[in-house]
Design a protein around this motif. Structure first.
Motif, short mmCIF file in Angstrom:
data_model
loop_
_atom_site.label_atom_id
_atom_site.label_comp_id
_atom_site.label_asym_id
_atom_site.label_seq_id
_atom_site.Cartn_x
_atom_site.Cartn_y
_atom_site.Cartn_z
N ILE A 36 63.43 50.63 29.92
CA ILE A 36 63.81 51.91 30.20
C ILE A 36 64.94 52.65 29.46
CG2 ILE A 36 62.86 51.70 32.62
CD1 ILE A 36 66.07 51.59 33.28
N PHE A 39 64.03 55.04 27.05
CA PHE A 39 63.95 56.55 27.45
C PHE A 39 65.18 57.18 27.56
CE2 PHE A 39 59.81 54.96 28.57
CZ PHE A 39 58.74 55.88 28.85
N GLN A 90 60.04 56.06 34.76
CA GLN A 90 60.02 54.92 34.43
C GLN A 90 60.98 53.90 35.13
OE1 GLN A 90 57.94 54.11 31.63
NE2 GLN A 90 58.77 51.95 31.25
N TYR A 95 53.64 54.83 36.92
CA TYR A 95 52.89 54.89 35.61
C TYR A 95 52.47 56.35 35.29
CZ TYR A 95 48.62 54.46 32.73
OH TYR A 95 47.93 54.52 31.70
#
Length: 517
Positions: A36, A39, A90, A95
């Protein structure tokens, strides 16, 4: 440049610097973090671009400079809210498919293109010019249709991200809650500030959002250092709960439905969230059309149920302890339909003759031993009939083994039509068949003759011609005396069969008659 404008620029730059610092900090240590972090890096970078673009806009002295930096800031502004939402999704283990990614990124991409080409269509800004009263760098603008679409989209992204983080508060362990606080307030601050800007409470011509983003940056920095965000993250309940292949139903202490997972929805399509809070007995009847198979108790394990759909499930239950010390129940459904099918198939192969589709020798002995002992214990008569196809070797030699196989199947089918369900009938081996029945030798002799006559009267028609088939049989009845066993009984039937064949075949011989003769 007046002091107020300088303060605005300073706050925006602080936000930009902090987000750039977070971006670089997490990027450098990305190998120590979970996925993560990637991101977050992009998310922080987009905010930094947004902030620095806004700062340079406020430092611009010409309209061309303002337009240029507006386009730059929208590189960040158009994508940052969506990236923030995806980061939180995330983080929570939600999902997102590739098609969904493409659909979501379409709007910010179009927004950026609209801003960059606004002079050609004015869909984003119907008017965009220097404020005639305040002058540069303040801007007077009239929003266009795409500006409203873009505004709804970014506000929705931030609001959904906030709600997603908030929804996990109760089920998140205390060690992870500082992370959720940072995520929630990081979105909440932006939502409130953007709302104030839209209703015109903030200073004219100034976007206040980048001025407050330094607060969310400090919250993220605090979460990274205090609760090791990116190093340890909450094991998202939904990610695991909905990835389980088994169907799971959660009941409260009163056996009311409170949750189910995706696998359960696939197994029982009629289940839906409107059933939450309903008694499970009603829920089960609604989704299966039948009553609960047994009382719901935590000790209930490995119970099998078969639904009208033909699916078979193994049902297990276990006690569930909630955080508030109340007790509930987990009901776990494992689809064992294919396993049962394979099991039945293997059992069939183990106990049925592949050619004739009747019991084989193994099945005969397993079942006959039980029947024999029951008869001996109850002092009931018990008889076996051993049947042999006459001159079977000659059939094989004359017509070939394919016709020989047809003869075996034909004899099995004819005999099977004559015997009742209470009679055990099996292929004993080669061209021999055997029957066991809880009757005396007289009944056995009568049945053997009936079978012999039926087979003789129904010759087999093949491509090679008509094949006449006859049978020889030996009948033996168990004697109630010490030492009498099934093997002993079968040996007597075999001796009787030998006599029947010796005396010309196509006849029935009873063992008692052999002894007397």
């Amino acid at each position: 440049m007046n002091a107020q404008l300088t303060a605005y620029i300073t706050l925006i730059c602080v936000s930009g610097v902090l987000n750039l610092y977070l971006c670089l900090y997490v990027f450098i240590k990305r190998h120590n973090y979970t996925n993560i972090a990637r991101f977050f890096i992009v998310y922080a970078l987009s905010i930094a671009i947004y902030c620095f673009g806004s700062a340079f806009c406020l430092m611009a002295t010409t309209f061309q400079q303002i337009k240029y930096w507006t386009i730059i800031l929208y590189i960040g502004l158009a994508f940052a809210p969506l990236l923030g939402l995806l980061f939180i999704m995330q983080y929570l283990g939600i999902y997102v498919s590739k098609k969904m990614y493409i659909a979501l990124f379409a709007i910010p991409f179009i927004s950026f293109i609209m801003v960059a080409t606004n002079d050609l269509h004015h869909f984003f800004y119907r008017e965009f010019k220097i404020d005639p009263i305040l002058g540069a760098p303040y801007v007077y603008e009239k929003i266009g249709i795409w500006y409203m679409i873009h505004g709804v989209f970014i506000f929705s992204c931030m609001f959904v991200a906030f709600l997603l983080a908030l929804s996990r508060w109760r089920e998140t362990a205390k060690v992870y809650r500082p992370q959720l606080i940072a995520l929630m307030f990081g979105q909440f601050i932006s939502i409130i500030t953007a709302f104030l800007y839209l209703i015109g409470v903030t200073p004219t011509g100034i976007d206040p959002v980048p001025m407050v983003l330094w607060v969310s940056s400090l919250l993220y920095l605090w979460a990274i250092n205090s609760s090791r965000m990116f190093t340890i993250t909450p094991i998202a309940k939904n990610a695991i709960f909905n990835s389980i292949n088994d169907g799971v139903i959660v009941l409260d202490e009163s056996y009311r439905l409170i949750e189910y997972n995706k696998a359960c929805k696939s197994m029982f399509p009629k289940i839906n969230r409107s059933m939450f809070g309903a008694d499970f007995e009603k829920v089960w009847f609604g989704i299966s059309g039948r009553k609960i198979p047994s009382n719901l108790e935590p000790a209930m394990v490995n119970q099998e149920i078969e639904l009208t759909t033909g699916r078979i499930y193994q049902v297990r239950t276990s006690l569930l302890q909630h955080q508030n010390d109340s007790k509930g129940l987990l009901i776990i459904f494992t689809d064992i339909t294919e396993l049962k099918r394979l099991q039945l198939e293997l059992e069939y192969q183990a106990y049925y003759d592949e050619l004739t589709q009747i019991f084989n020798r193994r099945a005969f002995f397993q079942k006959c031993e039980r029947l024999f002992h029951e008869a001996m214990k109850s002092s009931l008569p018990f008889t076996t009939i051993l049947i042999d196809i006459d001159y079977f070797k000659k059939v094989n030699d004359t017509y070939g083994h394919d016709v020989g196989d047809q003869v075996l199947k034909h004899v099995a089918q004819v005999c099977q039509m004559q015997v009742g369900k209470d009679i055990l009938f099996a292929r004993y081996g080669g061209e021999e068949f055997i029957l066991a029945l809880k009757h005396n030798a007289s009944v056995g002799e009568s049945l053997a003759n009936q079978l012999r006559q039926q087979v003789e009267s129904q010759p087999l028609t093949t491509s090679e011609g008509v094949v006449a088939v006859t049978l020889s049989s030996g009948v033996a009845e168990a004697v109630k005396q010490p030492g009498e066993t099934l093997n002993h009984l079968l040996n007597k039937a075999d001796k009787a069969l030998y006599v029947a064949k010796r005396e010309g075949r196509n006849q029935v011989c009873v063992y008692a008659g052999v002894e007397n003769g």
